[in-house]
Design an enzyme around this catalytic site. Structure first.
Site, PDB file in Angstrom:
ATOM      1  N   SER A 125       0.807  -1.209   0.000  1.00 26.67           N
ATOM      2  CA  SER A 125       0.000   0.000   0.000  1.00 26.67           C
ATOM      3  C   SER A 125       0.840   1.259   0.000  1.00 26.67           C
ATOM      4  O   SER A 125       0.309   2.358  -0.090  1.00 26.67           O
ATOM      5  CB  SER A 125      -0.897  -0.005   1.233  1.00 26.67           C
ATOM      6  OG  SER A 125      -0.108  -0.075   2.400  1.00 26.67           O
ATOM      7  N   LYS A 162       3.685  10.126   4.128  1.00 29.07           N
ATOM      8  CA  LYS A 162       3.665  11.119   3.053  1.00 29.07           C
ATOM      9  C   LYS A 162       4.548  12.312   3.389  1.00 29.07           C
ATOM     10  O   LYS A 162       4.923  12.520   4.538  1.00 29.07           O
ATOM     11  CB  LYS A 162       2.229  11.643   2.844  1.00 29.07           C
ATOM     12  CG  LYS A 162       1.266  10.659   2.224  1.00 29.07           C
ATOM     13  CD  LYS A 162       1.349  10.706   0.715  1.00 29.07           C
ATOM     14  CE  LYS A 162       0.218   9.893   0.071  1.00 29.07           C
ATOM     15  NZ  LYS A 162      -0.179   8.705   0.816  1.00 29.07           N
TER      16      LYS A 162
END
Lengths: 206, 206
Positions: A125, A162
Site C-alpha cells: 500500500s 507522506k
DNA sequence: ATACTTACGAGTAACTTACGAGTAAAATAA
DNA sequence: TTATTTTACTCGTAAGTTACTCGTAAGTAT
C-alpha cells in the site's frame, strides 16, 4: 566467566546493554527497576551483585559510581551491536499494528537514539512512496515536522506515509511519486504526526 | 581516559567545540554560564576541572590563560562507527561507474565484512527490482551465487540486478516483479557475477 | 582598569549500597 | 512419601556517596 545464565539474569543483562547503546549511558537502578517491573531497588542490587560475581558485569567508576554499569564483552560476542526496537507493522490505510514483544533489528549506529524506532511495512500500500512489502522504516518519534519531511501520520486512525507540506490553507500530504494524488487534511479530521521518516531498508539475507 | 561521560558533561564539551568552531576562539566562563543556563561561575569551573581531570579538555595557554580551552581530539568519535566504502554508481543496462575517491557510508554493524561494498543506484532502471533512484545497495563480492539469490551481474558489460536461477538449460535471471520478463543468458554472452545483494537502504535525512 | 580565571565552602537531588527478611520451587535427605 | 534444606529470586528502607549546583572572593594577565 561462569556457566549458563538463567533467563532472568540474561534479560537483565540484555536490558543494560540495549539501554546503554541507545541512551549513551547506563541506566540507574531506579530506571532498571521500573522498566523491568521490579518493586524494589534491593532486587536490582541483587542482580547487579550476582552478575558481577559471575563476571558478566563491571562497574566502570569503582564503588558507588553512578550509572557506571558495563557488561564484560566475552570475546565470543559478535561485533558491536546497534539495534532499535521493531515496534509494529504499518500498512497505509490501516492502524499501526503494535507488536507485544518488540524484537531488535540491526541499524547503522548513527541512527541510534532513544526516540528512534522501526516499523515493518506490510503489503504494497505504500508503493507510491516507493516502499514495498517487507521493507523496514526507521522513524524519529515526534509530533511536529518541518515542511518537506516525510511523516508517519495517522488520519482518523489510519496510518499513512507522506511528505508533509503545511500552507496557508491547511496541511497537505504529498506522495513521493507525483502520479498519485495529493491529500489535503480537513480541519475536522483527526490528524496526528507519529514521527518523521529517517531511513528505510530491506534485507535480502535469509 | 575515562570514557563514560554523563550527558551533561557531553553537552558541555559539545558546546565548547561548537563555539570554538563558530567564533574562532573558545568561550569565556561567563559566556558558557549564560548560554548553558548556569547560575554561577563556580559551576563552569567545576565542569572544566572535571573534564580536564578526565582528559577531555586542556588549557592551551597554561594556568590562567584566557579563552584557552580546547578539546583533546583523542577519540572524537561519537558512537561506534560501522562503514563500508561506496564503490560506485549502478544503473541497469550500463556499466558500473566506479568512484575515484570512495567515501564511506554508514551501515548496520552486522554487515561489516571486508568483502562487502556499497553501490548507489542511479536512475529508475531498477524499479522492476523495487529499487529506486538514489537508493543504496550493499553487496558481497563473489563470483558464484546460489539459486534464488539476487546478484549484481554484468552481461556484455551492462550491469543488472536480478534473481539468479540456474537450470539445465543455462542461467536465467528473474526480476523480483513478475510483470517484467525473465532474462535467459546466452552461452555466447559475457556473463559475470559481481556480487550478491545483501541489503538495500534509503536515507531521508537532510 | 578591565576582562577574565581560580579557589573554597556549602548545599541538594540523584544515585548506590547494605541489611534484614520473605517466598515459591527444586533438590536432597529422612 | 514426607520433612529439610538449598536455590533463585523478591521486597522495603535507611544510610552513604557522588554529581552537580550555587555564591562570593581573590587571583592574574593585558
Amino acid at each position: 566467566m561462569n556457566k549458563a545464565l538463567s533467563p532472568k539474569l540474561k534479560k537483565f543483562l540484555d536490558f543494560i546493554q540495549r539501554f546503554t547503546l541507545v541512551n549513551g549511558q547506563s541506566p540507574s537502578y531506579e530506571e532498571i527497576m521500573s522498566t523491568l517491573g521490579f518493586g524494589s531497588l534491593g532486587t536490582v542490587n541483587w542482580y547487579v551483585k550476582t552478575l558481577e560475581e559471575k563476571g558478566h558485569l563491571s562497574r566502570i567508576k569503582g564503588p558507588n559510581g553512578k550509572r557506571a554499569l558495563i557488561l564484560n564483552q566475552n570475546e565470543t560476542q559478535t561485533a558491536t551491536i546497534a539495534r532499535l526496537p521493531l515496534l509494529g507493522l504499518i500498512a497505509a490505510g490501516e492502524p499501526i499494528e503494535a507488536l507485544e514483544n518488540p524484537e531488535m533489528v540491526d541499524v547503522p549506529p548513527s541512527l541510534l537514539h532513544p526516540d528512534h524506532y522501526v516499523l515493518q511495512v506490510k503489503g504494497n500500500s505504500m508503493i507510491e512512496e516507493q516502499i514495498h512489502d517487507g521493507d523496514f522504516i526507521v522513524a524519529k518519534k515526534t509530533s511536529i515536522a518541518r515542511s518537506g519531511q516525510i511523516v508517519v501520520a495517522i488520519i482518523n486512525g489510519e496510518a499513512t506515509l507522506k511528505c508533509y507540506v503545511p500552507n496557508s490553507h491547511g496541511i497537505e500530504l504529498h506522495p513521493r511519486n507525483p502520479k498519485f494524488p495529493i491529500i489535503t487534511v480537513d480541519p475536522t479530521d483527526d490528524f496526528r504526526i507519529n514521527g518523521v521518516l529517517l531511513y528505510s531498508f530491506r534485507n535480502y539475507l535469509n
